[in-house]
Design an enzyme around this catalytic site. Structure first.
Site, short mmCIF file in Angstrom:
data_model
loop_
_atom_site.label_atom_id
_atom_site.label_comp_id
_atom_site.label_asym_id
_atom_site.label_seq_id
_atom_site.Cartn_x
_atom_site.Cartn_y
_atom_site.Cartn_z
N ASP A 198 28.17 -4.17 11.75
CA ASP A 198 28.28 -5.56 11.32
C ASP A 198 28.35 -5.64 9.80
OD1 ASP A 198 25.68 -4.58 11.41
OD2 ASP A 198 24.95 -6.13 12.75
N GLU A 248 25.26 -12.60 11.94
CA GLU A 248 24.06 -13.41 11.75
C GLU A 248 24.19 -14.79 12.40
OE1 GLU A 248 21.29 -12.44 10.73
OE2 GLU A 248 21.76 -10.54 9.75
#
Length: 423
Positions: A103, A164
């Site tokens: 990520d 997120e």
């Protein structure tokens, strides 16, 4: 007759010994290649740490990753969604297809950073470790590219934005990720507050199921009343084994009650977040909170139980509705693939290479779970804490810091895993 029998037996043993020796040599070489690029990976991790970008804004980050992958000779696709990109390493031989995911986005906030390479971007910082994840992903790509000719299959390096906000993975899939690439297996990791270099995983759930519940009422409640109501809901719905405190997440690495102990406090629990929020909108007044439950079979009990608490406490006529306003999927490791991956790492790096996880971590989650809904996948926890250096890699906390030795462990271990799984 004995001689005739022994000759082929000796031949088989000899071939087996040669194969084992070759495998050992390859993984020694992988460790050596990891050591060669370790300082470079630290530099790029620190560069990413200094230049964090929030979800949906990962422009510079994408450029840094693309340049690195292209310099390795990998193909790069970046037309899937947002600022995502996929590096493609095609081996010299035919075989299976494996994906590795990292990520990209940073957290919002201006937390005080202990390190010298602090964030230069106001309102953003890598307080969850995604900079470390990207460095490990690039390192695996570089190490495996050294063995391109002998690799049996294809490796996809998925660099995913907007984790997120729990959007990026789902959007990449919705925009055709798995129609453009079709991996047989997918892997990923998250650095966390375990001892540096420790790799941990387990079949099925890694985290507790997270739900956000909304209670809609006809009239506004004063703060004192909300506080009392939240107390009653918590007392009625909370659950833990033997009066333990699974909300004390700082104990996840404790040898007696942490995740690696079969008697861990982080199993069979339900946590009600005490921070109830309230507010009014067009529909009326509402109260919201998060709930963390380890047992999927008990999720359907929660709303009826909250309703019972409200009615018992005199809110039956006030109540409009109770509903989930957030119910993201949780990480769920494929059982057989998790066992295979763990056995592979143990075969290469010894019985202590992977630590068994006996619990489920509260509060955290990862949208890697969307990838796992489509492909067999395994998610690992990677230790980044070092008590001797006073480094605590507790994600999303002001004091979050990572021992960079975790990068070395991540690159060598998962380069070896992918190499072996391609075989």
């Amino acid at each position: 007759m004995k001689i005739q029998f022994l000759f082929p037996l000796l031949l088989v043993c000899s071939v087996g010994a040669q194969q084992n020796a070759k495998a050992t040599s390859v993984h020694q070489s992988i460790q050596s290649e990891t050591d060669k690029i370790f300082n470079k990976l630290i530099e790029i991790r620190r560069d990413l740490h200094e230049n964090p970008e929030l979800a949906g804004q990962e422009i510079r980050t994408q450029n840094v990753l693309e340049k690195y992958l292209l310099n390795l000779g990998l193909e790069v696709q970046k037309d899937l969604y947002g600022h995502s990109l996929v590096g493609i390493l095609r081996g010299g031989k035919k075989g299976k297809k494996i994906a590795w995911r990292a990520d990209m986005d940073a957290l919002s906030g201006d937390n005080t950073d202990k390190v010298s390479f602090k964030s230069k971007n106001k309102g953003a910082w890598h307080g969850c470790g995604h900079d470390v994840h990207m460095a490990i992903g690039l390192g695996i790509a570089e190490v495996l590219s050294k063995y391109k000719k002998e690799l049996k299959g294809t490796v996809y390096f998925i660099f995913q934005p907007e984790e997120e906000t729990f959007i990026g993975a789902r959007k990449m899939i919705d925009n055709g990720l798995f129609s453009k690439i079709s991996p047989d297996e997918i892997y990923g990791l998250h650095v966390t507050a375990l001892p540096v270099g420790q790799i941990m995983t387990k079949p099925e759930e890694i985290f507790a199921y997270q739900r956000r519940v909304k209670i809609e009422l006809k009239n506004t409640l004063p703060d004192k009343e909300i506080k009392e109501l939240s107390k009653q809901i918590s007392l009625s719905l909370s659950r833990s084994e033997n009066n333990t405190k699974p909300w004390e997440i700082q104990h996840i690495s404790d040898p007696k009650i942490g995740l690696k102990n079969p008697n861990t406090i982080f199993k069979n629990y339900r946590i009600i977040d005490g921070n109830f929020t309230s507010g009014s909108d067009d529909k009326g007044f509402s109260v919201k909170t998060y709930i963390y439950e380890t047992n999927s079979d008990k999720l359907n009990e929660i709303i009826p139980q909250i309703k019972q608490v409200l009615e018992t406490n005199g809110y039956k006529d006030q109540l409009i509705s109770i509903s989930y306003v957030q119910e993201n999927p949780t990480i769920f490791n494929d059982k057989s693939l998790t066992n295979l991956a763990s056995e592979t790492l143990e075969k290469v790096y010894g019985k202590t290479a992977v630590v068994r996880d006996y619990g489920q971590v509260p509060y955290f989650n990862d949208d890697f779970s969307y990838f796992q809904q489509k492909k067999r996948g395994v998610y690992f926890l990677l230790g980044g804490s070092n008590s001797a250096k006073r480094i605590v890699a507790m994600n999303h906390t002001a004091g979050f810091e990572v021992d960079e030795e975790s990068i070395r462990t991540g690159v060598k271990s998962f380069s070896s895993l992918i190499y072996e799984r391609l075989k």
